[in-house]
Design a protein around this motif. Structure first.
Motif, short mmCIF file in Angstrom:
data_model
loop_
_atom_site.label_atom_id
_atom_site.label_comp_id
_atom_site.label_asym_id
_atom_site.label_seq_id
_atom_site.Cartn_x
_atom_site.Cartn_y
_atom_site.Cartn_z
N ARG A 101 14.65 -1.13 4.64
CA ARG A 101 13.45 -0.67 5.35
C ARG A 101 12.50 -1.82 5.60
NH1 ARG A 101 13.44 3.73 1.61
NH2 ARG A 101 11.74 2.74 0.44
N PHE A 107 7.82 1.79 10.78
CA PHE A 107 7.51 3.22 10.91
C PHE A 107 6.15 3.42 11.56
CE2 PHE A 107 10.61 3.44 7.47
CZ PHE A 107 11.32 4.59 7.77
N PHE A 109 3.67 6.79 12.11
CA PHE A 109 3.60 8.19 11.72
C PHE A 109 2.67 9.00 12.61
CE2 PHE A 109 4.16 5.43 8.05
CZ PHE A 109 5.29 5.95 7.45
N ARG A 174 1.07 -2.75 12.49
CA ARG A 174 1.59 -2.83 11.13
C ARG A 174 3.12 -2.70 11.12
NH1 ARG A 174 -0.16 1.60 6.76
NH2 ARG A 174 1.11 2.88 8.15
N ASP A 186 7.50 9.05 14.71
CA ASP A 186 7.61 10.50 14.63
C ASP A 186 6.36 11.12 15.23
OD1 ASP A 186 8.25 13.08 14.07
OD2 ASP A 186 8.71 12.75 11.96
N ARG B 696 5.56 2.46 0.20
CA ARG B 696 6.97 2.37 -0.16
C ARG B 696 7.84 2.47 1.09
NH1 ARG B 696 10.13 2.46 -3.14
NH2 ARG B 696 10.57 4.38 -4.23
N THR B 697 7.43 3.31 2.03
CA THR B 697 8.19 3.46 3.26
C THR B 697 8.21 2.15 4.04
OG1 THR B 697 7.54 5.76 3.35
CG2 THR B 697 8.41 4.82 5.37
N LEU B 698 7.07 1.46 4.03
CA LEU B 698 7.00 0.18 4.73
C LEU B 698 7.92 -0.84 4.08
CD1 LEU B 698 3.18 -0.20 5.35
CD2 LEU B 698 4.93 0.44 6.99
N GLY B 699 8.35 -0.54 2.87
CA GLY B 699 9.28 -1.46 2.22
C GLY B 699 8.69 -2.15 1.00
N THR B 786 4.97 11.14 3.13
CA THR B 786 4.24 10.44 4.19
C THR B 786 3.64 11.42 5.18
OG1 THR B 786 6.40 10.15 5.27
CG2 THR B 786 5.46 8.23 4.17
N LYS B 787 4.04 12.67 5.06
CA LYS B 787 3.54 13.64 6.03
C LYS B 787 2.57 14.66 5.47
CE LYS B 787 7.41 12.72 8.73
NZ LYS B 787 7.79 11.68 7.76
#
Ligand SMILES: Nc1ncnc2c1ncn2[C@@H]1O[C@H](COP(=O)(O)OP(=O)(O)O)[C@@H](O)[C@H]1O
Ligand SMILES: [Mg+2]
Lengths: 256, 790
Positions: A101, A107, A109, A174, A186, B696-699, B786-787
Motif C-alpha cells: 500500500r 487512496f 476517500f 496526499r 471511493d 495505516r491505509t496510507l501505508g 476509514t469510512k
C-alpha cells in the motif's frame, strides 16, 4: 519503477492502454456475518493498465468498495488471484500488504479523512515521509503537489479551515505524495457539490492523462461515468460490462 | 422514562462493556473501601462497647498508696457512685525460664462473687471458687504466647520469695484489650509483660496488705457529673495518698484502641473520597466521548422530536447504570470484606465479644454517594448532548469539528528552529486537541500518583521512624529497671558485668504535667546530664547538656504539642512527692510521646528518691546482649530487662502486618491507576479510529502507530508525574501528621528511590494500559474504519 508507465501514459490519453499493471482473475469475496453469507464479489476478472481512468459504476451494494479494498490491499479475496507485477497480493502477509500500500497505492476517500491536527502541507508530508528519506527532495515534492492541486496558498491551514473541495484536493495531493502507480478513489465527489466535484474529476483526469497514473474511481453516479477512459459496470458482485471510451468527456462538461 | 430510546442505554453499555466495566470498577473500589472499613470499625466499636458493658468497665480509677477497705465502702455511699471495687494491683516479676523474667501485673479480684467494676471475661477454664487462694487467671494473650494451660503452675516473686499460683482458666479484661503496661508502652508484647488475676484476699496476704487496697475503681450513675464525683472520691481518699486518677478515656488500652478507631474512620472517608473523585473524572471523560461519538444519533433523536429533557435523561441513565452497578457491587464486596476485616481485627486484638450486626447505613450512604458521583460526572456531557443541533449528521467528520487545528503554543516555542518529526508533532497536538480532557487525564494520572505516594510513603516513613528510634534516639543496647532505688555500689556491680561497656543511671517515675487547664500523664525520666545512650533532637539551639543542665525539662514533641507549650514556658509537675514548677528547656523530636526528661540533679531538687531505679547499658557487642540480660536478672531487686534488638524484632513483626495492609493499598492504587489510564487511552484511541486507520491505509506501519500512541501515553504520564508526586507528598505529610498523637509523633519520609519507583510504575501503567488500544488500532478493519462516520 514508474518510469515505464509514465512514458507510456504521456503518449496521450486517447491512446487506449498502457502496459499491464495489475490483474484480477476470478476474484470472489464472501463476507460471513453470523449465519448469512454475502457474496460481495463473484468471480471478477479485471486488468488495469497504465494511464487508465477506470470508472467503476454500480448501484449501492454492488461490490464497488469491496473491489477497491481488494485492489488496495486492505482486504484479501476469498478466491482468485490479484497479480501486481510478479506478486500475488492476495497471498502477502499483513506487513507486506502494508508495504505494498505504501509503495504502490494512493487512496482518496469520500470523507477526505485528513488528519485534523496536521496542516494541509503536513498531511501531504505525512505520506511523503513514508517513502522518502531525503528531506529536501521530499519538501520539494510536497510543494510541487500542493501547486498541482492549487493549494499552495492555503498550505498552512488546518483541515477545519478548509472547504470540502479543498480538503479533497489535499487528500489527492496526499495520495500522490508517495508517487503511487495506482490511485483508488471511493466516491471522491460523493460529499461535494457538483462544481467542486468537477474540479476533482479534472484533477484526476490530469493525473492519469499527463502523469500516466492509473486511477480507479468508484461511484454510483452515472453522470460521472463519461470522464473515464474505461467504464466498468458492476451488478451483484459481477462485472456486467467493461467498455473503453475513445473520447472521455472533459470534467468541465460533466453535469449532475 | 418509558421512551424507546432509553432501551439503547443497555445496548450501548454492552457494546462498550470493558470501558463501562472499568468505570464501574473504580466506583466499586471506592465504595468497597468505604463500606468495608466502616463496617469493620463499627463492628469493632460495638464489640468494644459490649465488652466494656459486660465487664462494667470503670469510668475512672484512683490509685492510692494504701487505703483500708472501709474507705471503699465510704466511696460507695457517695452521690453518683453506681458501683465501686477496691483491689490490690502489684507489679512483680515472673520467671518464664531460667534467664528470663517478665514483668507481671497481679490484680486482685473477689473470689466469692464477680467484680461489680472491671470484671473479666473467662475465655477458657473457669472463674475462682469461693475461698480459693493460690490460683491465677492469666490473660489469654499471655497464656497463648507462652503456651500455658489450666493446671499449669506459675511462680511469682512476693515479699516472701517465689510463690506458686495454679492456672484455673484464661481471661480477657476491658483494661487490657490492648495489653499495654502504660501509655508509653507502644509495643505491648507478652514477651515482656503479662497481667494475672488473683483472688484479692490472697494477693493482700502475699504482699502484706491485709484489709488494704491500692486501687479504687468506680462506675458512675451519670456521666455528666463524673468530674464532681472524681473530686469527691479523690477528696475522700486523699488521706491515703492519692497517686493518680485515670479516667476511662485516658486508660491506656481504651485510649489506644479509641485512637485506632478514630484514624481508621478518618481513613475510611478520605481514601474513598479520593477514589470517587477519580471515578468522577473517568466517567466525565467517557461520557463526553460517548456523546461526541453519538452526535449523529443525537441529531436523529432531536430530529424525530425528542426534547432536550429526554436527551439529558437519556445520557444521565448511563450514569445511573454505572453508579448503581458500581455502587452495589462495591457495597456487596465491601460488606463481605468488612466481615473479614472485623474478624482479622478481632483476632489481632483478641476482642472477646465480636458484634456482627447488620448495618444499613453504610449501604444507604454508598448507594446515594455512588449515584451522586456518577450523575454529577455525567451532568455536563448530558447537558452538552441536549444542546447539540438537530442535524450534525450533515457534518462529515466529527474529528474535524473536534480538533480546531492550531499549532500549539509549546510547539511554537520549542519547534522554532528545527521542526520536530511529524510523529512527535502529532503526539503533542493530539494532547492539545482536547485540552480539557488532557487536563483531566493528567489530573487523573496525577491522582493515581498521589495515592501511590500516600500508600508507599507509609512504608518509608515507618522505616525512617524505626531507624530513628532505634539508631538515633535509643542508643542503649540493654535497659534494666529495679523495684526500688539503687546506690552506686549496684552501678559498680553492673559496670563490672562481662559484656557491659558502660552503664548510665536513670530514674523513672510517673508524673502528671499541668499547664493551665491542660494536663497529661507522662513517664518522667531523670537521666545523666551528659547522657550518651539517649539521643535528643532539640532542633539546633541548645545542646542536650545545656537543656538538662539548667534544671529544666525536655518534653517529647507529642507532649509539647498536646500541652501546647514550647521552650521557655513553665509548667507544673505532679509526682508522688508533690507538685513543683519546671521550665521547658527543650522539645525533642522523638517518636515516643508521653515522656519528659530531666537531669538526675533536677530529680533530686524535685524531692524524688535518691540514686537511680533503672539503667541504660551499652554492651561490647550485640552477641553479648543475651549474656548481659541473664546476668542482670540475677541481680537482686531487678524488675525487668529489655534488649533493644528484641524490641526491634517485635516492631518488625508488628510492621509485617502493617506492610501487608500497605501492600494491599499499593496494589489497589495500581489497579486503579491502570483502570484510569485504560479508560482515557481507550477514549482517545476510539475517538481517532478513523484517523489512525487512514494512516495505516496510507501505508504507515504498525510501529509508527505504536510509537504515536505510546508517545501520547508517555507524555500524559510525564506531565502527571511531577505534580502528582508533589501533591502526593503534601497529602501524605498531612495524613501522617494526623496519625500523630500524644502517644507518638510521626514524620513523613520518602526515599528518592521510592519516588523514582512511583514514576516508573506510573509510566509502566500508562504504557501497559495503552496496549489494548494499540492492539485495537492494529487489528482495526481498515476498510471499515476509514469510512466510519462517528
Ligand atoms: N464487512 C462486511 N461484512 C459483511 N458484508 C459486507 C461487508 N462489506 C460489504 N458487505 C456487503 O457486501 C456487499 C457489497 O458491498 P460494497 O462493496 O460496500 O458495495 P458498494 O460499495 O457497491 O455499495 C453489500 O451487500 C454489503 O452489504
Ligand atoms: Mg461503497
Amino acid at each position: 519503477m514508474s518510469d515505464e508507465t509514465r512514458t507510456a501514459g504521456e503518449k496521450g490519453r486517447s491512446e487506449a492502454a498502457g502496459p499491464l499493471l495489475l490483474e484480477m482473475r476470478g476474484v470472489s469475496k464472501i463476507y460471513e456475518t453470523g449465519q448469512v453469507q454475502v457474496r460481495a464479489l463473484d468471480g471478477v476478472s479485471l486488468a488495469l493498465q497504465g494511464g487508465e481512468l477506470v470508472v467503476a459504476l454500480g448501484p449501492s451494494g454492488s461490490g464497488k468498495t469491496t473491489l477497491l479494498n481488494l485492489v488496495g490491499g486492505l482486504d484479501r479475496p476469498t478466491a482468485g488471484t490479484i497479480r501486481y507485477g510478479d506478486t500475488d497480493i492476495a497471498s502477502l502477509s499483513d506487513g507486506d500488504l502494508g508495504r505494498f500500500r505504501r509503495d504502490h497505492i494512493g487512496f482518496v476517500f469520500q470523507f477526505f479523512n485528513l488528519i485534523p491536527t496536521l496542516t494541509a502541507r503536513e498531511n501531504v508530508e505525512f505520506a511523503a515521509e513514508l517513502v522518502s528519506h531525503d528531506s529536501r527532495q521530499m519538501e520539494e515534492r510536497v510543494e510541487e503537489l500542493l501547486r498541482l492541486v492549487g493549494l499552495e496558498e492555503r498550505a498552512d491551514h488546518f483541515p477545519s479551515q478548509l472547504s470540502g473541495g479543498e480538503q479533497q484536493r489535499v487528500a489527492i495531493a496526499r495520495a500522490m505524495a508517495k508517487d503511487p502507480n495506482i490511485l483508488l478513489c471511493d466516491e471522491p465527489t460523493g460529499n461535494l457539490d457538483f462544481r467542486t466535484g468537477q474540479q476533482i474529476l479534472g484533477l484526476l483526469q490530469k493525473l492519469t492523462g499527463e502523469q500516466g497514473k492509473t486511477c480507479v474511481l468508484v461511484t454510483h453516479n452515472t453522470a460521472i461515468a463519461g470522464v473515464g477512459t474505461r467504464i466498468v459496470r458492476l451488478r451483484d458482485g459481477r462485472v456486467q460490462s467493461d467498455e473503453r471510451s475513445a473520447n472521455p468527456l472533459p470534467a468541465s462538461e460533466v453535469e449532475w | 422514562m418509558n421512551r424507546k430510546i432509553h432501551l439503547l442505554v443497555i445496548r450501548d453499555i454492552m457494546a462498550r462493556r470493558f470501558q463501562f466495566g472499568a468505570l464501574a470498577i473504580i466506583i466499586a473500589l471506592g465504595i468497597a473501601i468505604f463500606v468495608s472499613m466502616t463496617v469493620a470499625f463499627t463492628n469493632a466499636e460495638r464489640s468494644y462497647d459490649r465488652t466494656y458493658e459486660a465487664t462494667h468497665f470503670a469510668d475512672f480509677s484512683v490509685e492510692v498508696a494504701q487505703a483500708p477497705e472501709s474507705a471503699v465502702d465510704e466511696v460507695r455511699e457517695l452521690a453518683n457512685v453506681k458501683a465501686v471495687e477496691g483491689r490490690v494491683v502489684m507489679d512483680t516479676g515472673l520467671p518464664v525460664d531460667e534467664n528470663r523474667l517478665v514483668q507481671a501485673r497481679l490484680i486482685g479480684l473477689p473470689a466469692d462473687r464477680r467484680a461489680a467494676v472491671n470484671d473479666v471475661i473467662v475465655e477458657s477454664g473457669r472463674y475462682f471458687e469461693v475461698d480459693e487462694r493460690a490460683v491465677v487467671l492469666p490473660l489469654g494473650k499471655f497464656a497463648d504466647f507462652h503456651g500455658y494451660e489450666s493446671g499449669d503452675t506459675l511462680q511469682v516473686y512476693t515479699l516472701e520469695g517465689l510463690k506458686p499460683l495454679t492456672i484455673v482458666g484464661t481471661v480477657s479484661s476491658p483494661e487490657y484489650l490492648l495489653m499495654a503496661e502504660s501509655k508509653q508502652d507502644l509495643l505491648p508484647s507478652p514477651r515482656r509483660f503479662g497481667v494475672f488475676f488473683v483472688p484479692n484476699a490472697y494477693l493482700q496476704e502475699l504482699f502484706g496488705m491485709q484489709g488494704q487496697v491500692n486501687e479504687v475503681n468506680v462506675l458512675v450513675e451519670s456521666e455528666s457529673e463524673r468530674e464532681d464525683t472524681i473530686a469527691a472520691v479523690t477528696g475522700l481518699l486523699e488521706p491515703y495518698g492519692v497517686q493518680q486518677t485515670v479516667r476511662q478515656e485516658d486508660q491506656p488500652s481504651k485510649a489506644t484502641t479509641e485512637l485506632d478507631l478514630e484514624s481508621g474512620r478518618e481513613f475510611a472517608v478520605l481514601l474513598p473520597t479520593l477514589v470517587l473523585v477519580i471515578a468522577a473524572f473517568a466517567i466525565y471523560i467517557a461520557m463526553s466521548r460517548l456523546v461526541r461519538a453519538q452526535r449523529t444519533l443525537i441529531g436523529l433523536f432531536r430530529g424525530v422530536g425528542y426534547g432536550k429533557g429526554s436527551i439529558v435523561v437519556h445520557y444521565l441513565l448511563f450514569a445511573v447504570v454505572v453508579g448503581v452497578v458500581g455502587g452495589s457491587v462495591g457495597a456487596a464486596a465491601g460488606y463481605g470484606l468488612g466481615y473479614l476485616l472485623t474478624g482479622l481485627y478481632a483476632d489481632a486484638l483478641a476482642i472477646p465479644l465480636i458484634a456482627h450486626e447488620f448495618q444499613l447505613m453504610p449501604i444507604v450512604i454508598s448507594v446515594i454517594v455512588s449515584l451522586a458521583v456518577a450523575l454529577v460526572a455525567a451532568a455536563a456531557p448530558a447537558w452538552a448532548a441536549s444542546r447539540m443541533l438537530p442535524a450534525p449528521a450533515m457534518r462529515p467528520s466529527p474529528e474535524v469539528a473536534l480538533a480546531k487545528g492550531s499549532v500549539p503554543f509549546v510547539e511554537r516555542i520549542f519547534g522554532l528552529g528545527r521542526r520536530p518529526p511529524l510523529l512527535v508533532r502529532l503526539g503533542v497536538r493530539n494532547i492539545w486537541r482536547a485540552p480539557m480532557r488532557s487536563l483531566y487525564t493528567v489530573g487523573a494520572i496525577a491522582l493515581a500518583a498521589i495515592l501511590l505516594v500516600v500508600g508507599l510513603s507509609s512504608f518509608d516513613s515507618m522505616d525512617f521512624i524505626m531507624d530513628r528510634q532505634f539508631e538515633k534516639t535509643d542508643r542503649w543496647d540493654v535497659a534494666a529497671a529495679f523495684w526500688s532505688p539503687q546506690d552506686d555500689q549496684t552501678l559498680a556491680e553492673i559496670n563490672g558485668l562481662t559484656g557491659v561497656r558502660e552503664a548510665e543511671r536513670l530514674y523513672l517515675t510517673p508524673a502528671e504535667l499541668r499547664v493551665d487547664s491542660k494536663r497529661t500523664n507522662i513517664e518522667l525520666m531523670a537521666v545523666e546530664e551528659d547522657t550518651r545512650l539517649h539521643g535528643f533532637d532539640l532542633g539546633g539551639g541548645k545542646t542536650t547538656g545545656e537543656a538538662l543542665g539548667e534544671g529544666g525539662i525536655i518534653l517529647t514533641l507529642g507532649v509539647a504539642d498536646q500541652l501546647d507549650v514550647g521552650v521557655g514556658d513553665s509548667l507544673d509537675i505532679a509526682t508522688e512527692v508533690g507538685i513543683s514548677s519546671l521550665v521547658v528547656s527543650g522539645v525533642s523530636r522523638e517518636f515516643t510521646g508521653g515522656l519528659g526528661y530531666v537531669s538526675l540533679a533536677t530529680k533530686d531538687e524535685l524531692g524524688l528518691g535518691d540514686g537511680f531505679n533503672a539503667v541504660w547499658l551499652e554492651t561490647t557487642s550485640p552477641s553479648a546482649d543475651a549474656e548481659v540480660q541473664a546476668a542482670l536478672y540475677r541481680l537482686p531487686g531487678i524488675q525487668g530487662v529489655q534488649v533493644k534488638e528484641d524490641i526491634r524484632d517485635d516492631w518488625r513483626e508488628q510492621m509485617a502486618l502493617f506492610n501487608v495492609m500497605a501492600g494491599v493499598i499499593v496494589a489497589f492504587c495500581m489497579v486503579m491507576a491502570g483502570a484510569i489510564v485504560f479508560n482515557t487511552m481507550t477514549v482517545n484511541v476510539l475517538e481517532r479510529e478513523r484517523e489512525t486507520a487512514t494512516m495505516r491505509t496510507l501505508g504507515a506501519g504498525r510501529p509508527s502507530v505504536v510509537l504515536m500512541l505510546a508517545t501520547e501515553g508517555l507524555t500524559f504520564s510525564l506531565l502527571a508525574i511531577l505534580p502528582g508526586l508533589a501533591l502526593g507528598t503534601i497529602a501524605a505529610s498531612y495524613l501522617i501528621h494526623t496519625w500523630s498523637s500524644e502517644f507518638f509523633t510521626m514524620w513523613f519520609h520518602m526515599r528518592t528511590t521510592t519516588y523514582a519507583m512511583i514514576a516508573v510504575v506510573i509510566i509502566v501503567a500508562a504504557l501497559v494500559s495503552t496496549i489494548p488500544s494499540i492492539w485495537h488500532s492494529n487489528r482495526m478493519n481498515l476498510a471499515e474504519a476509514t469510512k466510519v462516520l462517528a
